[in-house]
Design a protein around this motif. Structure first.
Motif, PDB file in Angstrom:
ATOM      1  N   SER A   1      -5.075 -38.191  32.057  1.00  0.00           N
ATOM      2  CA  SER A   1      -5.868 -39.288  32.259  1.00  0.00           C
ATOM      3  C   SER A   1      -7.136 -39.343  33.154  1.00  0.00           C
ATOM      4  N   ASP A   2      -7.094 -38.273  33.976  1.00  0.00           N
ATOM      5  CA  ASP A   2      -8.244 -38.268  34.891  1.00  0.00           C
ATOM      6  C   ASP A   2      -9.311 -37.403  34.402  1.00  0.00           C
ATOM      7  N   ILE A   3      -9.178 -36.846  33.148  1.00  0.00           N
ATOM      8  CA  ILE A   3     -10.358 -36.024  32.306  1.00  0.00           C
ATOM      9  C   ILE A   3     -11.054 -36.720  31.303  1.00  0.00           C
ATOM     10  N   PHE A   4     -12.211 -37.005  31.604  1.00  0.00           N
ATOM     11  CA  PHE A   4     -12.953 -37.493  30.575  1.00  0.00           C
ATOM     12  C   PHE A   4     -13.793 -36.514  29.708  1.00  0.00           C
ATOM     13  N   MET A   5     -14.145 -36.805  28.469  1.00  0.00           N
ATOM     14  CA  MET A   5     -14.800 -36.026  27.666  1.00  0.00           C
ATOM     15  C   MET A   5     -15.899 -36.481  27.278  1.00  0.00           C
ATOM     16  N   ASP A   6     -17.239 -36.109  27.442  1.00  0.00           N
ATOM     17  CA  ASP A   6     -18.354 -36.510  26.648  1.00  0.00           C
ATOM     18  C   ASP A   6     -18.723 -35.433  25.625  1.00  0.00           C
ATOM     19  N   HIS A   7     -18.353 -36.028  24.561  1.00  0.00           N
ATOM     20  CA  HIS A   7     -18.718 -35.009  23.382  1.00  0.00           C
ATOM     21  C   HIS A   7     -19.973 -35.092  22.960  1.00  0.00           C
ATOM     22  N   ALA A   8     -20.855 -35.849  23.519  1.00  0.00           N
ATOM     23  CA  ALA A   8     -22.309 -35.643  23.021  1.00  0.00           C
ATOM     24  C   ALA A   8     -23.450 -35.234  24.274  1.00  0.00           C
TER      25      ALA A   8
ATOM     26  N   SER B   1     -18.710 -32.537  30.113  1.00  0.00           N
ATOM     27  CA  SER B   1     -19.534 -32.885  29.250  1.00  0.00           C
ATOM     28  C   SER B   1     -20.219 -31.432  28.394  1.00  0.00           C
ATOM     29  N   GLY B   2     -20.365 -31.558  27.107  1.00  0.00           N
ATOM     30  CA  GLY B   2     -20.650 -30.405  26.473  1.00  0.00           C
ATOM     31  C   GLY B   2     -21.185 -30.659  24.995  1.00  0.00           C
ATOM     32  N   ASP B   3     -21.219 -29.612  24.156  1.00  0.00           N
ATOM     33  CA  ASP B   3     -21.505 -29.830  22.586  1.00  0.00           C
ATOM     34  C   ASP B   3     -20.166 -29.896  21.717  1.00  0.00           C
ATOM     35  N   HIS B   4     -20.007 -30.961  20.886  1.00  0.00           N
ATOM     36  CA  HIS B   4     -19.098 -31.423  20.043  1.00  0.00           C
ATOM     37  C   HIS B   4     -19.573 -31.732  18.885  1.00  0.00           C
ATOM     38  N   GLY B   5     -20.729 -31.457  18.333  1.00  0.00           N
ATOM     39  CA  GLY B   5     -21.722 -32.055  17.386  1.00  0.00           C
ATOM     40  C   GLY B   5     -21.084 -31.622  15.833  1.00  0.00           C
ATOM     41  N   GLN B   6     -20.243 -30.612  16.068  1.00  0.00           N
ATOM     42  CA  GLN B   6     -19.822 -30.057  14.812  1.00  0.00           C
ATOM     43  C   GLN B   6     -18.172 -29.675  14.924  1.00  0.00           C
ATOM     44  N   ALA B   7     -17.402 -30.118  13.777  1.00  0.00           N
ATOM     45  CA  ALA B   7     -15.840 -30.112  13.935  1.00  0.00           C
ATOM     46  C   ALA B   7     -15.599 -28.670  14.483  1.00  0.00           C
ATOM     47  N   GLU B   8     -16.396 -27.904  13.906  1.00  0.00           N
ATOM     48  CA  GLU B   8     -15.743 -26.166  14.069  1.00  0.00           C
ATOM     49  C   GLU B   8     -16.415 -25.745  15.385  1.00  0.00           C
TER      50      GLU B   8
ATOM     51  N   MET C   1     -19.684 -48.540  26.376  1.00  0.00           N
ATOM     52  CA  MET C   1     -19.474 -47.947  27.709  1.00  0.00           C
ATOM     53  C   MET C   1     -17.862 -47.577  28.066  1.00  0.00           C
ATOM     54  N   ILE C   2     -17.684 -46.383  28.548  1.00  0.00           N
ATOM     55  CA  ILE C   2     -16.517 -46.053  28.771  1.00  0.00           C
ATOM     56  C   ILE C   2     -16.548 -45.459  30.414  1.00  0.00           C
ATOM     57  N   SER C   3     -16.017 -46.409  31.128  1.00  0.00           N
ATOM     58  CA  SER C   3     -16.226 -46.214  32.739  1.00  0.00           C
ATOM     59  C   SER C   3     -15.180 -45.226  33.050  1.00  0.00           C
ATOM     60  N   VAL C   4     -15.925 -44.437  34.140  1.00  0.00           N
ATOM     61  CA  VAL C   4     -14.858 -43.276  34.615  1.00  0.00           C
ATOM     62  C   VAL C   4     -14.014 -43.696  35.669  1.00  0.00           C
ATOM     63  N   SER C   5     -13.857 -45.152  35.886  1.00  0.00           N
ATOM     64  CA  SER C   5     -13.056 -45.454  36.848  1.00  0.00           C
ATOM     65  C   SER C   5     -11.714 -45.881  36.003  1.00  0.00           C
ATOM     66  N   GLY C   6     -11.788 -45.627  34.647  1.00  0.00           N
ATOM     67  CA  GLY C   6     -10.719 -45.880  33.747  1.00  0.00           C
ATOM     68  C   GLY C   6      -9.651 -44.918  33.560  1.00  0.00           C
ATOM     69  N   ASP C   7      -9.401 -44.942  32.231  1.00  0.00           N
ATOM     70  CA  ASP C   7      -8.385 -43.909  31.730  1.00  0.00           C
ATOM     71  C   ASP C   7      -9.343 -42.777  30.719  1.00  0.00           C
ATOM     72  N   GLY C   8      -9.278 -41.710  31.258  1.00  0.00           N
ATOM     73  CA  GLY C   8      -9.891 -40.558  30.245  1.00  0.00           C
ATOM     74  C   GLY C   8      -9.438 -40.362  28.992  1.00  0.00           C
ATOM     75  N   ASP C   9      -8.189 -40.831  28.814  1.00  0.00           N
ATOM     76  CA  ASP C   9      -7.658 -40.481  27.393  1.00  0.00           C
ATOM     77  C   ASP C   9      -8.369 -41.472  26.251  1.00  0.00           C
ATOM     78  N   GLN C  10      -9.295 -42.305  26.955  1.00  0.00           N
ATOM     79  CA  GLN C  10     -10.017 -43.212  26.167  1.00  0.00           C
ATOM     80  C   GLN C  10     -11.045 -42.397  25.224  1.00  0.00           C
ATOM     81  N   THR C  11     -11.385 -41.136  25.851  1.00  0.00           N
ATOM     82  CA  THR C  11     -12.182 -40.180  25.019  1.00  0.00           C
ATOM     83  C   THR C  11     -11.568 -39.297  24.167  1.00  0.00           C
ATOM     84  N   ASN C  12     -10.044 -39.142  24.106  1.00  0.00           N
ATOM     85  CA  ASN C  12      -9.625 -38.110  23.326  1.00  0.00           C
ATOM     86  C   ASN C  12      -9.892 -38.408  21.805  1.00  0.00           C
ATOM     87  N   ASP C  13     -10.072 -37.336  21.129  1.00  0.00           N
ATOM     88  CA  ASP C  13     -10.334 -37.582  19.681  1.00  0.00           C
ATOM     89  C   ASP C  13      -9.465 -36.668  18.876  1.00  0.00           C
TER      90      ASP C  13
END
Length: 216
Positions: A110-117, A84-91, A203-215
């Motif tokens: 797949s075991d790594i989720f990202m909280d972009h906000a 979880s961290g700051d990805h509020g800007q593309a750069e 919702m993106i449950s952490v019980s699923g696939d972390g690649d759902q949070t890939n951008d």
């Protein structure tokens, strides 16, 4: 002049009292890495973001958080990592740098989720429950920051434990401690009013696939 001095002393005493209270409540659930690995039913390990260098490398404090989080994952403390961290800007992108570091250490994508906000400690904890459906978590950051993170997690209904990631001496320690006292006072009130974070979303449950949070 004496009235102003009295008010200043009362204000300082109030601020220090809140600081002590937040540290006391948050500190109750700080555990060692060995104790964390023995806990049951942990949904995920939340690694709190901080500075990423211009070349994309995690700065020393973030490197230590990642090393601790990855070690806990490898020890079986939890089946998923939530970066979880700051990805509020593309750069500027903390979370993809964090995920790549874990992948390079052998953690499956797949075991790594990202909280972009995860723009603040409060927003991270709010979104961990509301967006990622986490209920019982391990939080990883430096100890000075862990008290507030666990205080907020508890106020937001998470069953949270924290493991410090202090593997070296960091520059600017005195400044960070003073800043953290102010942050504890601010988040004491934030935890009372519980404002919504900047972004929520589906919702993106952490019980699923972390690649759902890939951008990327």
């Amino acid at each position: 002049m004496s009235v102003l001095l009295l008010l200043a002393l009362l204000g300082a005493g109030w601020a220090l009292g809140i600081n002590t209270y937040v540290k006391y409540i948050g500190g109750q659930n700080i555990v060692t890495a060995q104790e964390a690995a023995a806990l049951d039913d942990i949904d995920c390990i939340i690694v709190l973001g901080c500075k990423v260098e211009a070349d994309g490398r995690p700065a020393p404090m973030l490197t230590d958080r990642l090393e601790r989080g990855i070690a806990l994952y490898q020890a079986g403390a939890a089946p998923k990592l939530l970066m979880s961290g700051d990805h509020g800007q593309a750069e500027y992108d903390e979370v993809n740098a964090m995920k790549q570091y874990a992948i390079d250490a052998g953690v499956p994508s797949s075991d790594i989720f990202m909280d972009h906000a995860g723009f603040s400690t409060y927003e991270t904890m709010y979104r961990a429950g509301a967006v990622f459906d986490a209920k019982r978590v391990l939080v990883v950051t430096q100890e000075y920051h862990l008290y507030r993170a666990l205080y907020l997690a508890r106020a937001l209904g998470l069953d949270a434990y924290g493991v410090p990631a202090d593997f070296r001496t960091y520059s600017g320690g005195t400044y960070r401690i003073c800043r953290e006292i102010l942050a504890r006072n601010k988040d004491f009130f934030t935890a009372i009013f519980k404002p919504k974070p900047t972004y929520l979303g589906g919702m993106i449950s952490v019980s699923g696939d972390g690649d759902q949070t890939n951008d990327i």
